[in-house]
Design a protein around this motif. Structure first.
Motif, PDB file in Angstrom:
ATOM      1  N   LEU A 190      -4.809   1.874   7.318  1.00  0.00           N
ATOM      2  CA  LEU A 190      -3.430   1.393   7.177  1.00  0.00           C
ATOM      3  C   LEU A 190      -2.544   1.927   8.303  1.00  0.00           C
ATOM      4  CD1 LEU A 190      -3.362   1.987   3.343  1.00  0.00           C
ATOM      5  CD2 LEU A 190      -3.088  -0.259   4.423  1.00  0.00           C
ATOM      6  N   GLN A 191      -3.025   2.957   9.011  1.00  0.00           N
ATOM      7  CA  GLN A 191      -2.247   3.548  10.113  1.00  0.00           C
ATOM      8  C   GLN A 191      -2.507   2.849  11.450  1.00  0.00           C
ATOM      9  OE1 GLN A 191      -0.461   5.740   8.650  1.00  0.00           O
ATOM     10  NE2 GLN A 191      -1.826   5.834   6.861  1.00  0.00           N
ATOM     11  N   ASP A 192      -3.494   1.964  11.490  1.00  0.00           N
ATOM     12  CA  ASP A 192      -3.908   1.344  12.746  1.00  0.00           C
ATOM     13  C   ASP A 192      -2.769   0.502  13.337  1.00  0.00           C
ATOM     14  OD1 ASP A 192      -5.058  -0.690  14.554  1.00  0.00           O
ATOM     15  OD2 ASP A 192      -6.994   0.094  13.895  1.00  0.00           O
ATOM     16  N   ARG A 252     -16.835   2.501   5.375  1.00  0.00           N
ATOM     17  CA  ARG A 252     -16.193   2.055   6.610  1.00  0.00           C
ATOM     18  C   ARG A 252     -14.703   2.439   6.609  1.00  0.00           C
ATOM     19  NH1 ARG A 252     -16.692  -2.248  10.391  1.00  0.00           N
ATOM     20  NH2 ARG A 252     -18.938  -1.942  10.272  1.00  0.00           N
ATOM     21  N   TYR A 253     -14.087   2.311   5.473  1.00  0.00           N
ATOM     22  CA  TYR A 253     -12.673   2.698   5.344  1.00  0.00           C
ATOM     23  C   TYR A 253     -12.502   4.188   5.653  1.00  0.00           C
ATOM     24  CZ  TYR A 253      -8.384   4.006   2.787  1.00  0.00           C
ATOM     25  OH  TYR A 253      -7.175   4.532   2.416  1.00  0.00           O
ATOM     26  N   GLN A 254     -13.381   5.013   5.080  1.00  0.00           N
ATOM     27  CA  GLN A 254     -13.288   6.458   5.325  1.00  0.00           C
ATOM     28  C   GLN A 254     -13.441   6.763   6.814  1.00  0.00           C
ATOM     29  OE1 GLN A 254     -12.433   8.516   2.758  1.00  0.00           O
ATOM     30  NE2 GLN A 254     -12.358   6.624   1.607  1.00  0.00           N
ATOM     31  N   LYS A 255     -14.380   6.081   7.452  1.00  0.00           N
ATOM     32  CA  LYS A 255     -14.601   6.288   8.901  1.00  0.00           C
ATOM     33  C   LYS A 255     -13.362   5.887   9.687  1.00  0.00           C
ATOM     34  CE  LYS A 255     -19.542   5.871   9.593  1.00  0.00           C
ATOM     35  NZ  LYS A 255     -20.566   4.840   9.670  1.00  0.00           N
ATOM     36  N   ASN A 256     -12.788   4.742   9.329  1.00  0.00           N
ATOM     37  CA  ASN A 256     -11.604   4.260  10.053  1.00  0.00           C
ATOM     38  C   ASN A 256     -10.418   5.197   9.862  1.00  0.00           C
ATOM     39  OD1 ASN A 256     -12.722   2.038  11.300  1.00  0.00           O
ATOM     40  ND2 ASN A 256     -12.352   0.691   9.544  1.00  0.00           N
ATOM     41  N   TYR A 303       0.788  -1.243   0.000  1.00  0.00           N
ATOM     42  CA  TYR A 303       0.000   0.000   0.000  1.00  0.00           C
ATOM     43  C   TYR A 303       0.814   1.284   0.000  1.00  0.00           C
ATOM     44  CZ  TYR A 303      -4.249  -2.570  -0.096  1.00  0.00           C
ATOM     45  OH  TYR A 303      -5.264  -3.378  -0.527  1.00  0.00           O
ATOM     46  N   GLU A 304       2.002   1.219   0.556  1.00  0.00           N
ATOM     47  CA  GLU A 304       2.816   2.436   0.586  1.00  0.00           C
ATOM     48  C   GLU A 304       3.024   2.957  -0.838  1.00  0.00           C
ATOM     49  OE1 GLU A 304       6.399   1.987   2.876  1.00  0.00           O
ATOM     50  OE2 GLU A 304       7.129   3.946   2.188  1.00  0.00           O
ATOM     51  N   GLU A 305       3.342   2.032  -1.728  1.00  0.00           N
ATOM     52  CA  GLU A 305       3.550   2.407  -3.124  1.00  0.00           C
ATOM     53  C   GLU A 305       2.209   2.569  -3.855  1.00  0.00           C
ATOM     54  OE1 GLU A 305       5.779  -0.538  -5.299  1.00  0.00           O
ATOM     55  OE2 GLU A 305       5.730   0.647  -7.154  1.00  0.00           O
ATOM     56  N   ALA A 306       1.257   1.743  -3.480  1.00  0.00           N
ATOM     57  CA  ALA A 306      -0.004   1.699  -4.229  1.00  0.00           C
ATOM     58  C   ALA A 306      -0.877   2.933  -4.028  1.00  0.00           C
ATOM     59  CB  ALA A 306      -0.783   0.445  -3.830  1.00  0.00           C
ATOM     60  N   LEU A 307      -0.891   3.479  -2.815  1.00  0.00           N
ATOM     61  CA  LEU A 307      -1.804   4.595  -2.535  1.00  0.00           C
ATOM     62  C   LEU A 307      -1.607   5.781  -3.475  1.00  0.00           C
ATOM     63  CD1 LEU A 307      -2.107   4.726   1.375  1.00  0.00           C
ATOM     64  CD2 LEU A 307      -3.946   4.247  -0.242  1.00  0.00           C
ATOM     65  N   PRO A 308      -0.382   6.323  -3.567  1.00  0.00           N
ATOM     66  CA  PRO A 308      -0.203   7.470  -4.473  1.00  0.00           C
ATOM     67  C   PRO A 308      -0.433   7.108  -5.936  1.00  0.00           C
ATOM     68  CG  PRO A 308       1.911   6.807  -3.516  1.00  0.00           C
ATOM     69  CD  PRO A 308       0.853   6.029  -2.811  1.00  0.00           C
ATOM     70  N   LEU A 309      -0.058   5.892  -6.343  1.00  0.00           N
ATOM     71  CA  LEU A 309      -0.248   5.485  -7.745  1.00  0.00           C
ATOM     72  C   LEU A 309      -1.731   5.402  -8.103  1.00  0.00           C
ATOM     73  CD1 LEU A 309       2.425   2.655  -8.175  1.00  0.00           C
ATOM     74  CD2 LEU A 309       2.403   4.900  -9.292  1.00  0.00           C
ATOM     75  N   ALA A 310      -2.511   4.832  -7.184  1.00  0.00           N
ATOM     76  CA  ALA A 310      -3.952   4.687  -7.437  1.00  0.00           C
ATOM     77  C   ALA A 310      -4.603   6.059  -7.499  1.00  0.00           C
ATOM     78  CB  ALA A 310      -4.590   3.827  -6.352  1.00  0.00           C
ATOM     79  N   LEU A 312      -9.045   0.153  -2.013  1.00  0.00           N
ATOM     80  CA  LEU A 312      -9.571  -0.220  -0.692  1.00  0.00           C
ATOM     81  C   LEU A 312      -8.547  -1.085   0.040  1.00  0.00           C
ATOM     82  CD1 LEU A 312     -12.191  -0.347   1.171  1.00  0.00           C
ATOM     83  CD2 LEU A 312     -12.534  -2.606   0.147  1.00  0.00           C
ATOM     84  N   PRO A 313      -8.092  -0.688   1.234  1.00  0.00           N
ATOM     85  CA  PRO A 313      -7.164  -1.534   1.964  1.00  0.00           C
ATOM     86  C   PRO A 313      -7.740  -2.933   2.211  1.00  0.00           C
ATOM     87  CG  PRO A 313      -7.139   0.643   2.904  1.00  0.00           C
ATOM     88  CD  PRO A 313      -8.271   0.619   1.901  1.00  0.00           C
ATOM     89  N   GLY A 314      -6.928  -3.946   1.930  1.00  0.00           N
ATOM     90  CA  GLY A 314      -7.353  -5.327   2.121  1.00  0.00           C
ATOM     91  C   GLY A 314      -6.140  -6.219   2.299  1.00  0.00           C
TER      92      GLY A 314
END
Ligand code: AMP
Ligand code: FE
Ligand code: FE
Ligand code: ZN
Length: 279
Positions: free
Chosen positions: A84-86, A268-272, A46-53, A61-63
């Motif tokens: 992802l910060q949890d 749910r992701y946005q809330k988390n 996800y570190e790489e994927a978030l900015p690319l997406a 969606l984190p999974g």
């Protein structure tokens, strides 16, 4: 055209063959609206994927696909919508990776005892996690087997002489931990459960959904699990279980989650994310 979201995919962070960038570009080419990268026991993509997406305008969606055990049998659980910060979630990932590493070392020990020594550090570039497919590849490259299939059938498949299950976490315990992180817990590819007693136990677990759309499902299987999900009010997710070249017959987007379900997962992701910012 209705929107589709492939929520079961693997990258080179586990046993997929696409880099994170390749996976995201492919998702755009397949005209997917969203994606989850559900590597085995790791969220390191996800570190790489978030900015690319974000750059591609793709909802990511984190999974993660977690290896658990129930009644002595292996069960894959898909977790979605966590932040992802949890910190607790990150700790869970670390413990899964430790279990996996110890399991891998046990498998290598057994292979060595059978005259097939392998070097753990040469199995894969140092990214994400190592899985049995990497071990199978190494056996193939060294000529110990003639195909990946033979590697599993003869040596490292479940119940074969060099298999080790490791100290897998009980599914119930994992579900508890996922719920502590306000994540959703979904049973992956339920049609692979062939033991009725196991099936009975699983559907009594406090799960949130079933992966009812899956590339290898036949229609009857799909109907059965959809009906059960509807009866229980569970989420019905879908994904291809895309692995790139190592399962070349399965294309990205071959199965997908529908818009209405994706929206629930996304909210749910946005809330988390909000929660994790205020903590
Ligand atoms: P691991 O999570 O390291 O135990 O590896 C499990 C992965 O190996 C699965 O997710 C599949 O991708 C792959 N796998 C399992 N069984 C076989 C098999 N018989 N042939 C080829 N690949 C397999
Ligand atoms: Fe896999
Ligand atoms: Fe799986
Ligand atoms: Zn998978």
């Amino acid at each position: 055209m209705s929107k589709s979201y492939d929520l079961h995919t693997h990258s080179i962070h586990s046993d997929g063959t696409d880099t994170v960038e390749e996976l995201i570009i492919r998702a755009k080419e397949k005209k997917l609206s969203g994606l989850s990268i559900t590597d085995h026991d790791t969220i390191s993509a996800y570190e790489e994927a978030l900015p690319l997406a974000q750059k591609q305008g793709l909802l990511l969606l984190p999974g993660v696909e977690i290896s658990t055990v129930c009644k002595g049998e292996s069960v894959h659980l898909l977790a979605y919508s966590f932040s992802l910060q949890d910190k607790k979630f990150q700790t869970l990932m670390k413990s899964l990776q430790k279990i996996r590493k110890d399991r891998n070392l046990e498998i290598l020990k057994r292979l060595e005892a059978h005259g097939m020594p392998l070097d753990l550090h040469k199995l894969k570039e140092d990214i994400g996690v190592i899985g049995r497919p990497h071990i199978a590849n190494a056996l193939l490259a060294l000529g110990h087997v003639k195909s990946m299939r033979e590697a599993f059938d003869r040596w490292i498949g479940e119940e074969k002489p060099c298999y080790a299950s490791g100290a897998r976490l009980e599914i119930k315990k994992v579900i508890e931990k996922l719920h502590e992180a306000h994540a959703y817990a979904i049973i992956a590819h339920p049609h692979l459960i062939r033991n009725p007693a196991l099936e009975e136990q699983l559907i009594d677990m406090p799960i949130d959904g079933l992966e009812v759309h899956y590339a290898n499902f036949n229609i009857e299987d799909e109907k059965k699990w959809k009906k059960l999900a509807d009866q229980r009010g569970w989420l019905k997710t879908g994904g291809s279980d895309y692995h790139g070249k190592s399962k070349a017959h399965i294309e990205l987007g071959a199965s997908y989650t529908k818009e209405e379900t994706f929206q629930i997962l996304w909210e749910r992701y946005q809330k988390n994310e909000q929660l994790s910012r205020t903590q």
